[in-house]
Design a protein around this motif. Structure first.
Motif, short mmCIF file in Angstrom:
data_model
loop_
_atom_site.label_atom_id
_atom_site.label_comp_id
_atom_site.label_asym_id
_atom_site.label_seq_id
_atom_site.Cartn_x
_atom_site.Cartn_y
_atom_site.Cartn_z
N ALA A 9 0.84 -1.21 0.00
CA ALA A 9 0.00 0.00 0.00
C ALA A 9 0.87 1.25 0.00
O ALA A 9 1.97 1.25 0.56
CB ALA A 9 -0.90 0.00 1.24
N PRO A 10 0.37 2.32 -0.61
CA PRO A 10 1.09 3.59 -0.53
C PRO A 10 0.99 4.15 0.89
O PRO A 10 -0.09 4.17 1.47
CB PRO A 10 0.32 4.48 -1.51
CG PRO A 10 -1.07 3.91 -1.53
CD PRO A 10 -0.92 2.44 -1.31
N MET A 11 2.12 4.59 1.43
CA MET A 11 2.12 5.19 2.77
C MET A 11 2.95 6.47 2.75
O MET A 11 4.17 6.44 2.82
CB MET A 11 2.66 4.18 3.80
CG MET A 11 1.72 2.99 3.99
SD MET A 11 2.23 1.87 5.29
CE MET A 11 3.50 0.90 4.45
N ALA A 12 2.24 7.59 2.61
CA ALA A 12 2.90 8.89 2.52
C ALA A 12 3.42 9.32 3.89
O ALA A 12 3.10 8.71 4.90
CB ALA A 12 1.91 9.92 1.97
N GLY A 13 4.21 10.38 3.88
CA GLY A 13 4.76 10.88 5.13
C GLY A 13 6.10 10.24 5.46
O GLY A 13 6.59 10.38 6.58
N VAL A 59 1.16 4.81 -8.52
CA VAL A 59 1.41 6.06 -7.80
C VAL A 59 0.09 6.47 -7.15
O VAL A 59 -0.96 6.42 -7.79
CB VAL A 59 1.90 7.18 -8.75
CG1 VAL A 59 1.89 8.54 -8.05
CG2 VAL A 59 3.30 6.88 -9.26
N ASN A 60 0.16 6.85 -5.88
CA ASN A 60 -1.05 7.26 -5.16
C ASN A 60 -1.02 8.76 -4.90
O ASN A 60 0.01 9.30 -4.51
CB ASN A 60 -1.10 6.50 -3.82
CG ASN A 60 -2.21 6.98 -2.90
OD1 ASN A 60 -1.98 7.69 -1.93
ND2 ASN A 60 -3.43 6.59 -3.20
N LEU A 61 -2.14 9.42 -5.14
CA LEU A 61 -2.24 10.87 -4.89
C LEU A 61 -3.42 11.18 -3.98
O LEU A 61 -4.43 10.47 -4.00
CB LEU A 61 -2.44 11.63 -6.20
CG LEU A 61 -1.33 11.62 -7.26
CD1 LEU A 61 -1.70 12.58 -8.39
CD2 LEU A 61 0.03 11.99 -6.68
N GLY A 213 -7.06 -3.00 4.83
CA GLY A 213 -7.49 -2.75 6.20
C GLY A 213 -7.46 -4.00 7.04
O GLY A 213 -8.25 -4.91 6.82
N GLY A 214 -6.51 -4.05 7.95
CA GLY A 214 -6.46 -5.16 8.89
C GLY A 214 -5.96 -6.47 8.31
O GLY A 214 -6.15 -7.52 8.91
N VAL A 215 -5.33 -6.40 7.14
CA VAL A 215 -4.77 -7.63 6.55
C VAL A 215 -3.39 -7.84 7.21
O VAL A 215 -2.37 -7.39 6.71
CB VAL A 215 -4.67 -7.56 5.02
CG1 VAL A 215 -4.11 -8.87 4.46
CG2 VAL A 215 -6.05 -7.28 4.41
N LEU A 234 -1.28 -4.26 1.82
CA LEU A 234 -0.68 -4.30 3.16
C LEU A 234 -0.10 -2.94 3.49
O LEU A 234 0.72 -2.41 2.74
CB LEU A 234 0.47 -5.31 3.22
CG LEU A 234 0.24 -6.72 2.70
CD1 LEU A 234 1.50 -7.56 2.92
CD2 LEU A 234 -0.96 -7.34 3.39
N GLY A 235 -0.50 -2.37 4.60
CA GLY A 235 0.06 -1.11 5.06
C GLY A 235 0.85 -1.33 6.34
O GLY A 235 2.07 -1.49 6.33
N THR A 236 0.11 -1.41 7.44
CA THR A 236 0.74 -1.56 8.77
C THR A 236 1.75 -2.71 8.81
O THR A 236 2.78 -2.61 9.47
CB THR A 236 -0.37 -1.76 9.83
OG1 THR A 236 -1.25 -0.63 9.76
CG2 THR A 236 0.19 -1.89 11.22
N ALA A 237 1.45 -3.80 8.10
CA ALA A 237 2.34 -4.97 8.12
C ALA A 237 3.73 -4.65 7.60
O ALA A 237 4.68 -5.40 7.85
CB ALA A 237 1.73 -6.11 7.30
C1 LIG Z 1 1.78 4.98 7.83
C2 LIG Z 1 0.64 4.90 6.85
C3 LIG Z 1 0.56 5.83 5.83
C4 LIG Z 1 -0.48 5.75 4.87
N1 LIG Z 1 -0.50 6.64 3.83
C5 LIG Z 1 -1.41 6.47 2.83
C6 LIG Z 1 -1.35 7.25 1.63
O1 LIG Z 1 -0.47 8.08 1.46
N2 LIG Z 1 -2.29 7.04 0.68
C7 LIG Z 1 -3.27 6.08 0.81
O2 LIG Z 1 -4.09 5.92 -0.10
N3 LIG Z 1 -3.35 5.32 1.93
C8 LIG Z 1 -2.44 5.48 2.92
N4 LIG Z 1 -2.46 4.66 4.01
C9 LIG Z 1 -3.49 3.59 4.07
C10 LIG Z 1 -2.97 2.38 3.31
O3 LIG Z 1 -2.87 2.67 1.94
C11 LIG Z 1 -3.88 1.16 3.50
O4 LIG Z 1 -5.20 1.48 3.13
C12 LIG Z 1 -3.89 0.66 4.94
O5 LIG Z 1 -2.61 0.72 5.49
C13 LIG Z 1 -4.39 -0.76 4.97
O6 LIG Z 1 -4.67 -1.16 6.28
P1 LIG Z 1 -3.56 -1.81 7.27
O7 LIG Z 1 -2.74 -0.64 7.72
O8 LIG Z 1 -4.37 -2.40 8.35
O9 LIG Z 1 -2.77 -2.78 6.45
C14 LIG Z 1 -1.45 4.74 4.99
C15 LIG Z 1 -1.36 3.79 6.03
C16 LIG Z 1 -0.32 3.86 6.95
C17 LIG Z 1 -0.24 2.82 8.02
#
Ligand SMILES: Cc1cc2nc3c(=O)[nH]c(=O)nc-3n(C[C@H](O)[C@H](O)[C@H](O)COP(=O)(O)O)c2cc1C
Length: 342
Positions: A9-13, A59-61, A213-215, A234-237
């Protein structure tokens, strides 16, 4: 559309680094670069190595808000700014004013990033925080790009489908970081599981769906795929992995049993986001206004000061509800662990 059932998953910041995207991709996932908070130049530099790698990526915006803040939210923003001074003073930080609406930062450099992606197309572009205008969706598609919208409910999925996108990210409220929601939550959004939400959206909209979400392990991934998703994100993972650019303080907090729960809060940015509950969340969630990105700019120096002084109690510790399963070590090990079980 995706050759892998697993998406990074895209994770900005700062969390999604080019290294993280490359590492997940080499391990067999489909990777997204995080375009949020970046200028077009920064985004172009970050995705250069992904282009060079020759494998398709996304790319995510962030879709910027159209129009000014509602009067009540603007008033609440002024009050919130005053409230933040005590926390800022404790951290030795200032509370700035938010950039004016015409400042490119307030629109997250939207126009210039769209121009970049039209000039130098990528395989997939996904949007969050709202719907991209129909002409932008069509222009990206004409450039050969698959366009995705992020949604959190059936109503949002139907609205997104009407803009002509090719696929949807269906984000469940257990997800870490910002919610993609752009319409008021319905009762079902608050009670459905990710597989239930996917099944509801699948029944309403004829588009490929990515579940998010929650995977936190292969079992959740399997359940989402069985409910109709073509892939899971997958984000948090991935936040604690070696290649993640999340601050060490954030990575450590995810493994610290002192943090016992997550909640949705507007306290850090003015938009609901799921974070570990710390002092900042406890003190400011009730009063934080619905004012994104204004609150993001107000709290940025506080978060920076908290990070540099090692104060996890004032940092935005984004985390999904499955945070306890997040592993450290190479990102490839996380991706391979999922792929092996699927
Ligand atoms: C640190 C962090 C930054 C995130 N930044 C973005 C983002 O820039 N764009 C976006 O579409 N989702 C963002 N997300 C959400 C993720 O894309 C994704 O939907 C989410 O992490 C999935 O759930 P999970 O965290 O339980 O795996 C972010 C999530 C986290 C944890």
């Amino acid at each position: 559309m995706f050759e892998s059932p697993i998406i990074a998953a895209p994770m900005a910041g700062g969390t999604t680094t080019t290294d993280l995207a490359l590492a997940t991709q080499r391990a067999g996932a489909f990777a997204f670069a995080a375009g949020g908070y970046k200028s077009a130049e920064q985004l172009a530099a970050d995705i250069g190595p992904l282009r060079d790698a020759g494998t398709g990526f996304g790319v995510n915006l962030f879709v910027p808000r159209t129009g000014p803040l509602a009067a009540a939210d603007a008033a609440a923003l002024t009050a919130y700014r005053s409230e933040l001074w005590a926390t800022a003073a404790r951290l030795g930080a200032d509370v700035p004013t938010a950039p004016a609406p015409e400042d490119p930062r307030a629109r997250d450099f939207w126009e210039e990033k769209i121009e970049l992606l039209l000039r130098e197309p990528v395989l997939v572009v996904s949007f969050t925080f709202g719907l991209a205008p129909v002409d932008v969706v069509a222009a990206l598609q004409a450039a050969g790009t698959w366009v995705m919208a992020s949604v959190t409910s059936v109503a949002e999925a139907v609205a997104a489908a009407a803009t002509g996108v090719d696929a949807l990210v269906v984000q469940h409220r257990s997800a870490g970081g910002h919610s993609a929601a752009f319409l008021p939550a319905t009762a079902s959004v608050l009670t459905a599981t990710l597989p239930q939400l996917l099944a509801e959206v699948h029944a309403a909209v004829n588009l490929p769906l990515v579940g998010a979400g929650g995977v936190s392990g292969p079992a959740q991934a399997r359940a989402a795929l069985d409910a109709g998703a073509v892939a899971v994100a997958l984000g948090t993972a991935l936040v604690r992995t070696d290649e993640s650019g999340a601050r060490q303080l954030h990575k450590d907090a995810l493994a610290d049993p002192a943090f016992a729960q997550t909640r949705m809060t507007r306290a850090f940015t003015g938009k609901p986001a799921r974070a570990l509950v710390n002092d900042f969340v406890r003190e400011h969630s009730a009063t934080a206004p619905d004012a994104y990105p204004e609150v993001h700019f107000l709290t940025a120096p506080l978060r920076a000061a908290a990070a540099s002084s090692g104060d996890a109690q004032a940092l935005n510790l984004w985390a999904g509800t499955g945070w306890k399963s997040a592993q450290d070590g190479p990102a490839a090990a996380v991706i391979e662990g999922f792929l092996r079980e699927l």
